[in-house]
Design a protein around this motif. Structure first.
Motif, short mmCIF file in Angstrom:
data_model
loop_
_atom_site.label_atom_id
_atom_site.label_comp_id
_atom_site.label_asym_id
_atom_site.label_seq_id
_atom_site.Cartn_x
_atom_site.Cartn_y
_atom_site.Cartn_z
N ASP A 34 0.83 -1.20 0.00
CA ASP A 34 0.00 0.00 0.00
C ASP A 34 0.87 1.25 0.00
O ASP A 34 0.67 2.16 -0.80
CB ASP A 34 -0.92 -0.02 1.22
N ARG A 35 1.86 1.24 0.89
CA ARG A 35 2.73 2.42 1.00
C ARG A 35 3.56 2.62 -0.26
O ARG A 35 3.66 3.70 -0.80
CB ARG A 35 3.65 2.26 2.22
N GLN A 36 4.12 1.49 -0.75
CA GLN A 36 5.01 1.61 -1.91
C GLN A 36 4.25 1.98 -3.18
O GLN A 36 4.70 2.82 -3.95
CB GLN A 36 5.78 0.31 -2.13
N LEU A 37 3.08 1.35 -3.40
CA LEU A 37 2.33 1.67 -4.61
C LEU A 37 1.76 3.09 -4.54
O LEU A 37 1.75 3.80 -5.54
CB LEU A 37 1.20 0.66 -4.82
N THR A 38 1.30 3.45 -3.36
CA THR A 38 0.80 4.82 -3.21
C THR A 38 1.91 5.82 -3.49
O THR A 38 1.72 6.80 -4.23
CB THR A 38 0.23 5.04 -1.79
N ASP A 39 3.09 5.55 -2.93
CA ASP A 39 4.24 6.42 -3.20
C ASP A 39 4.57 6.43 -4.69
O ASP A 39 4.88 7.48 -5.26
CB ASP A 39 5.47 5.93 -2.41
N TYR A 40 4.49 5.24 -5.29
CA TYR A 40 4.81 5.14 -6.71
C TYR A 40 3.87 6.01 -7.54
O TYR A 40 4.31 6.77 -8.41
CB TYR A 40 4.74 3.68 -7.15
#
Lengths: 237, 419
Positions: A34-40
């Motif tokens: 969630d964090r990584q894709l949102t950041d992406y």
């Protein structure tokens, strides 16, 4: 297919441990993805905003609005990008991709120098909006709106695939563990029946000869136990 | 998607055999989607002139033919078509239709400038082909959108209508018109009163209530539409249906005859009035104006060749002809008249190039053409001290009377005053 009672507790413990691993792995994975894709997605939006702000500053300064519109029309075809608009140094929206018009929520709040906006637009949904200054913000700002629904769906899809895989592994592990436990507990069950039949006075059906004989011929502890029971029964007799 | 050539069947074989005896022009336009009436009529007008020229022996013995590809008004397809036309080694690109398509195509001409491909007379008034860095890659016959919108704004403001809103296509074309209106209003110390947009390719049948609601909230004195005929006609229909009766202006790209046909049909069905209080700016004079020799010449050519001017079905109906999809050509229109003038101007340039015209010499031939009267009663020219790439600055205004667009003279604007 029954399993010996004392193994049932072990089996329960193993299942509980596996469930714990599954849940904790899923939680950590969900959080990380969630964090990584949102950041992406946010970084992608930010990169688009910066690309427009940096490479097309001439178009903005020279008031070549049609060419600027042509540029933002191309970016809005990017999956997840819902809207793009460009504000000039005087605070006027000089190009945008909204139909049938600039939403009231945006018209009421777009002039600050904020890097990000969290917006809910009537009839459109929820959006994370990132901005980039044109010539350090002197010539205006580029705003790029990402559809939260889109990237939530992407996150959910990625997480769903992993949870699905983990669940399959869990179910297979449970079945395999159960099978192995059965293989371990079945000879003990047969030996128990054999002992009851030969050593106690109670009526117990004896294991079939074709089941008992392989047990007695085994060289492991099961075989030793079987032979010991047989010896004890003969001595008792 | 592709069609080689001349609609006159007798000339199609010759067209297929491209060679020394012909001069091939390349056209990318929307022949099968939402703006197809514009492209078809522009093509028909150009072919009306070229067919007559070819029947008379061509230009210095060479037939002038058009290779046309369908871009469905989509910029990416326009680029692909242009690459194909370059591969076909056309003599020049001719009468492209649309701003978003042209804007994306111009950088390609610049990239391949060593091959001297030039775009002649695109059907758009966008500035992109009139200002650096792409002005040297095209020649324009028509006035610009800036000139059209300025004229409309000036007349509306003079009539006391200072709260002007814009309804426009959400793309480069719409933005061009929006910018023109904004600039013209700023010269009066005014700003755009409000705006509503629609997506490129929106059909006539869809609801434009969302856009009308925006206008109802703004309550403008006049609305300038920067769109194509299906969307503008749908917008006007829904406005009038909801009782919004302010003046509505369109610019030349709308395809006023095609828009009028849609609105007239709607009037017949509903009994309502959809065509009053419409004004349309044009970049060619009324084709009914018999004071100009070229209008008579144009109408005679359109009458003479009629159905033979239609592009082939393979171009118009790429998915096959279906019930209701058939295009009914207009006997005459502002757009086919513009196509006719485009072809006439181009042939005049070709005639200056002698028996062995080379693409590399095309720009020079146009720039040294001198003053030319195509029969409009005005001298047209390129070049000069300012290296002019636009021949005409003339904007004409028309209104609907008795089911057709007729000229609106300067004195007639009085009737549009705000009461």
């Amino acid at each position: 297919m029954r399993i010996a009672r004392f193994y049932q507790k072990t089996l329960f413990g193993v299942f509980a441990l596996m469930g714990l691993i599954l849940v904790s792995t899923s939680i950590i994975y969900v959080h990380t993805v969630d964090r990584q894709l949102t950041d992406y997605f946010l970084n992608s939006s930010r990169a688009i905003a910066r690309a427009i702000a940096n490479s097309d500053s001439d178009l903005i300064v020279n008031q070549n609005y049609p060419a600027l519109q042509s540029v933002i029309d191309q970016y809005v075809e990017t999956p997840g990008i819902s809207y793009v608009f460009v504000v000039d140094g005087e605070g006027t929206i000089i190009a945008h991709t909204f139909v049938p018009g600039v939403p009231d929520e945006i018209a009421a709040d777009y002039k600050s120098d904020k890097d990000t906006y969290d917006r809910t637009l009537a009839g459109m949904g929820s959006f994370s909006e990132v901005t980039a200054g044109i010539i350090g913000g002197q010539a205006g700002r580029v705003h790029v709106g990402m559809d939260k629904g889109y990237f939530a769906l992407q996150v959910q899809t990625a997480i769903g695939k992993v949870v699905y895989l983990l669940t399959i592994i869990f179910v297979v592990s449970v079945l395999v563990t159960y099978g192995l436990m059965y293989q371990v507990s079945r000879p003990l069950h047969l030996l128990g029946n054999f002992a009851w039949h030969t050593l106690s006075g109670e009526k117990h059906s004896a294991p079939a000869a074709n089941q008992l004989q392989p047990l007695l011929e085994r060289t492991d502890e099961v075989g030793e136990l079987g032979r010991l029971i047989r010896k004890a029964s003969r001595e008792g007799a | 998607m592709a069609f080689f050539g001349n609609p006159a069947s007798a000339q199609q074989d010759a067209t297929a055999a491209a060679g020394q005896n012909e001069i091939r022009l390349g056209m990318s336009a929307d022949f099968s989607a939402s703006a197809r009436a514009l492209s078809i009529e522009l093509y028909r007008g150009a072919m009306a002139y070229l067919t007559a020229v070819n029947e008379a022996g061509g230009v210095n013995g060479r037939q002038v033919v058009i290779t046309a590809y369908d871009d469905r008004y989509q910029p990416d397809l326009a680029i692909q078509n242009t690459l194909k036309l370059m591969k076909d080694d056309v003599f020049a690109l001719f009468s492209y239709v649309g701003t978003p398509t042209m804007i994306r195509t111009l950088p390609l001409l610049r990239m391949r400038q060593a091959e001297h491909f030039l775009l002649f007379f695109p059907f758009t008034g966008a500035d992109a082909s009139r200002i650096p860095p792409y002005d040297t890659f095209s020649f324009n016959l028509r006035a610009s959108y800036d000139q059209e919108t300025k004229g409309l704004v000036d007349h509306f403001v003079a009539a006391g209508r200072s709260r002007i809103a814009v309804f426009y296509q959400a793309d480069a074309y719409g933005r061009t018109g929006w910018a023109g209106v904004r600039k013209a209003l700023s010269q009066h110390g005014l700003a755009i009163a409000g705006e509503a947009t629609y997506r490129r390719g929106s059909p006539y049948d869809q609801s434009y209530d969302g856009q009308v609601a925006v206008m109802e909230r703004i309550k403008p004195d006049a609305i300038i539409c920067i769109g194509t005929y299906p969307a503008c006609a749908g917008f006007v229909r829904d406005m009038r249906d909801r009782g919004v009766d302010g003046p509505v202006a369109t610019i030349s790209f709308v395809g006023s005859d095609a828009m009028l046909r849609l609105l007239s049909n709607a009037e017949q069905k509903s009994g309502k009035d959809y065509t009053s209080r419409l004004v349309s700016s044009q970049v060619v004079p009324s084709y009914q104006d018999d004071t100009m020799p070229v209008t008579r010449e144009y109408r005679a050519a359109m009458d003479r060749y009629r159905d033979a001017l239609m592009p082939p079905d393979s171009l118009l109906y790429p998915g096959g002809k279906t019930e209701g999809s058939e295009y009914a050509p207009l006997p005459y229109s502002f757009i086919s008249f513009e196509g006719y003038l485009n072809a006439k101007m181009f042939v005049a340039i070709l005639q200056r190039m002698g028996a062995d015209p080379q693409r590399a010499g095309l720009a020079q031939a146009a720039l040294t053409l001198g003053e030319l009267d195509l029969g409009l009663g005005q001298k047209l020219s390129f070049g000069g001290a300012t290296d002019r790439r636009q021949a005409s600055d003339q904007v004409y205004y028309t209104v609907v009377q008795n089911g057709q667009f007729v000229p609106l003279k300067d004195d007639d604007w009085e009737a549009w005053s705000k009461r």
